[in-house]
Design a protein around this motif. Structure first.
Motif, PDB file in Angstrom:
ATOM      1  N   TRP A  56       0.824  -1.204   0.000  1.00 38.82           N
ATOM      2  CA  TRP A  56       0.000   0.000   0.000  1.00 38.82           C
ATOM      3  C   TRP A  56       0.868   1.269   0.000  1.00 38.82           C
ATOM      4  N   THR A  57       1.934   1.232   0.767  1.00 42.94           N
ATOM      5  CA  THR A  57       2.858   2.381   0.777  1.00 42.94           C
ATOM      6  C   THR A  57       3.491   2.586  -0.595  1.00 42.94           C
ATOM      7  N   GLN A  58       3.900   1.503  -1.241  1.00 42.31           N
ATOM      8  CA  GLN A  58       4.465   1.610  -2.583  1.00 42.31           C
ATOM      9  C   GLN A  58       3.420   2.134  -3.583  1.00 42.31           C
ATOM     10  N   TYR A  59       2.197   1.732  -3.379  1.00 45.83           N
ATOM     11  CA  TYR A  59       1.105   2.184  -4.261  1.00 45.83           C
ATOM     12  C   TYR A  59       0.923   3.698  -4.162  1.00 45.83           C
ATOM     13  N   LYS A  60       0.957   4.238  -2.963  1.00 46.58           N
ATOM     14  CA  LYS A  60       0.807   5.677  -2.788  1.00 46.58           C
ATOM     15  C   LYS A  60       2.010   6.434  -3.352  1.00 46.58           C
ATOM     16  N   GLU A  61       3.180   5.891  -3.176  1.00 44.72           N
ATOM     17  CA  GLU A  61       4.373   6.530  -3.735  1.00 44.72           C
ATOM     18  C   GLU A  61       4.335   6.515  -5.264  1.00 44.72           C
ATOM     19  N   GLN A  62       3.843   5.445  -5.825  1.00 37.99           N
ATOM     20  CA  GLN A  62       3.754   5.351  -7.282  1.00 37.99           C
ATOM     21  C   GLN A  62       2.748   6.357  -7.835  1.00 37.99           C
ATOM     22  N   GLN A  63       1.688   6.620  -7.095  1.00 39.15           N
ATOM     23  CA  GLN A  63       0.713   7.609  -7.534  1.00 39.15           C
ATOM     24  C   GLN A  63       1.311   9.013  -7.564  1.00 39.15           C
ATOM     25  N   GLN A  64       2.187   9.303  -6.610  1.00 38.01           N
ATOM     26  CA  GLN A  64       2.804  10.628  -6.542  1.00 38.01           C
ATOM     27  C   GLN A  64       3.904  10.799  -7.587  1.00 38.01           C
TER      28      GLN A  64
END
Length: 302
Positions: A271-279
Motif C-alpha cells: 500500500w505504501t508503494q502504491y501511494k508513492e507510485q501515484q505521486q
C-alpha cells in the motif's frame, strides 16, 4: 310590219295592312321541326400551348435519365445494400467470436466463477468489439498490401484482447480480492492498482485503513475455516524453505501466527508503494491507468 315588242302587262300592288306588318305570316318552313339556335357563348382565350411538345413526351432531364439508367441504378443500389448486410453480419460474427473466446479463457481455462453483477459483462463485450474492429481493419490493410499498417493492427488486436481478458479475470474475482478477505494479499503495486479501482466500484473505500488495518483475529478465523491442504500456498509464499522444513502438526499453529504477521506487513508495504507510485507516476504506470479508465468509466455508468 313593225318590229316593236308587245307592251308588258301592268300590275297593281296592294297595300299591306297594319297587322300584317306587325306579325309576319308563318311560312311552311317555319312549321317544320328544326333545332333551336343555341345562344352565343362569350369569347374565351385558349390555354397557351407550346408548339412541338406532345402530352406523353418527357417533362424533364431527370425523367429521361431515370428512364435510361433506372434499371442499372436500382441494380447497383441493391448490390450495395447486400454488401453492407454481409459486412455487418461478418463484423457481428467476429465480435461474437472474440467475446466467446474471452469468456472461455475466464470460465473454462481459468475456471473462474460467474461475474457479478451480470451487467458488468457489457464493458468486456465492448472491449471485444474494439478488438474485433481492429482485426477486421488489419485484414483490410492486408488486402491492400499495406503491411506496416496490417502488422500494427494485428499487434493492437492482440494487446486489446489480452488486456480485456486480464481485467475480466480481476473483475470476476470480486470478493476474493476484497480487503475484507483475510487470505488475500496483493502481489505488487500494479496488482493493487487494478484491485482498488474495481473494489471502489463495489463500494470499498480507497483508504489505507480498509486495506491494512484488518484485525489479526480475522486472519486466524480465515485459516481455521479452511482445510490444512489449502494453507500450503500461503505457507510457501511467506515462509522460507528452512522454515517450511520445520513445520509439523505440533508447531503448525505457531507458524500460522508468523504467516499472519507477514501477510499484514506485506499489505502495508504494498500500500505504501502504491501511494508513492501515484505521486511519482512512471510512463508504464500512466499507460496502465489510461488503459483501465475505459473499463472503470463504463462500469461506473452501468
Amino acid at each position: 310590219m313593225s318590229s316593236e315588242p308587245p307592251p308588258l302587262p301592268k300590275y297593281k300592288l296592294a297595300k299591306r295592312s297594319i297587322e300584317s306588318e306587325k306579325t309576319p305570316a308563318p311560312s311552311s318552313t317555319a312549321n317544320a321541326s328544326s333545332p333551336e339556335i343555341e345562344p352565343k357563348r362569350p369569347l374565351q382565350l385558349r390555354p397557351p400551348t407550346q408548339p412541338g411538345i406532345k402530352k406523353d413526351s418527357m417533362l424533364s432531364t431527370a425523367d429521361m435519365l431515370e428512364d435510361a439508367y433506372g434499371a442499372e441504378k436500382r441494380t447497383r443500389k441493391r448490390k450495395n445494400t447486400i454488401e453492407k448486410i454481409k459486412a455487418c453480419g461478418l463484423t457481428l460474427c467476429v465480435i461474437v467470436l472474440f467475446f466467446v473466446g474471452t469468456l472461455a479463457h475466464a470460465h473454462i481455462y481459468m475456471k473462474l466463477p460467474r461475474l457479478e453483477p451480470l451487467n458488468w459483462y457489457l464493458a468486456f463485450l465492448l472491449g471485444s468489439s474494439f478488438a474485433a474492429w481492429l482485426c477486421l481493419k488489419s485484414i483490410h490493410f492486408i488486402e491492400k498490401r499495406e503491411r506496416s499498417l496490417a502488422i500494427t493492427g494485428l499487434l493492437l488486436t492482440c494487446t486489446v484482447t489480452y488486456w480485456n481478458s486480464y481485467v475480466l479475470d480481476y473483475a470476476i474475482r470480486g470478493e476474493s480480492v476484497s480487503p475484507s478477505n483475510a487470505l488475500w494479499v496483493p502481489k505488487d503495486v500494479n496488482d493493487l492498482a487494478i484491485i482498488t479501482e474495481l473494489n471502489a466500484l463495489r463500494g470499498v473505500s480507497k483508504t489505507a485503513s480498509a486495506y491494512t488495518e484488518l484485525p489479526s483475529q480475522a486472519y486466524y478465523n480465515a485459516f481455521n475455516a479452511l482445510d490444512r491442504k489449502h494453507w500450503r500456498p500461503l505457507f510457501h509464499q511467506f515462509l522460507s524453505p528452512d522454515e517450511l522444513e520445520q513445520v509439523n502438526h505440533v508447531n503448525v499453529n505457531d507458524y500460522i501466527r508468523v504467516v499472519v504477521e507477514r501477510m499484514r506487513a506485506h499489505r502495508a508495504t504494498v500500500w505504501t508503494q502504491y501511494k508513492e507510485q501515484q505521486q511519482q507516476a512512471s510512463i508504464g504506470w500512466q499507460l496502465q491507468q489510461a488503459r483501465l479508465k475505459p473499463y472503470t468509466w463504463v462500469l461506473r455508468h452501468l
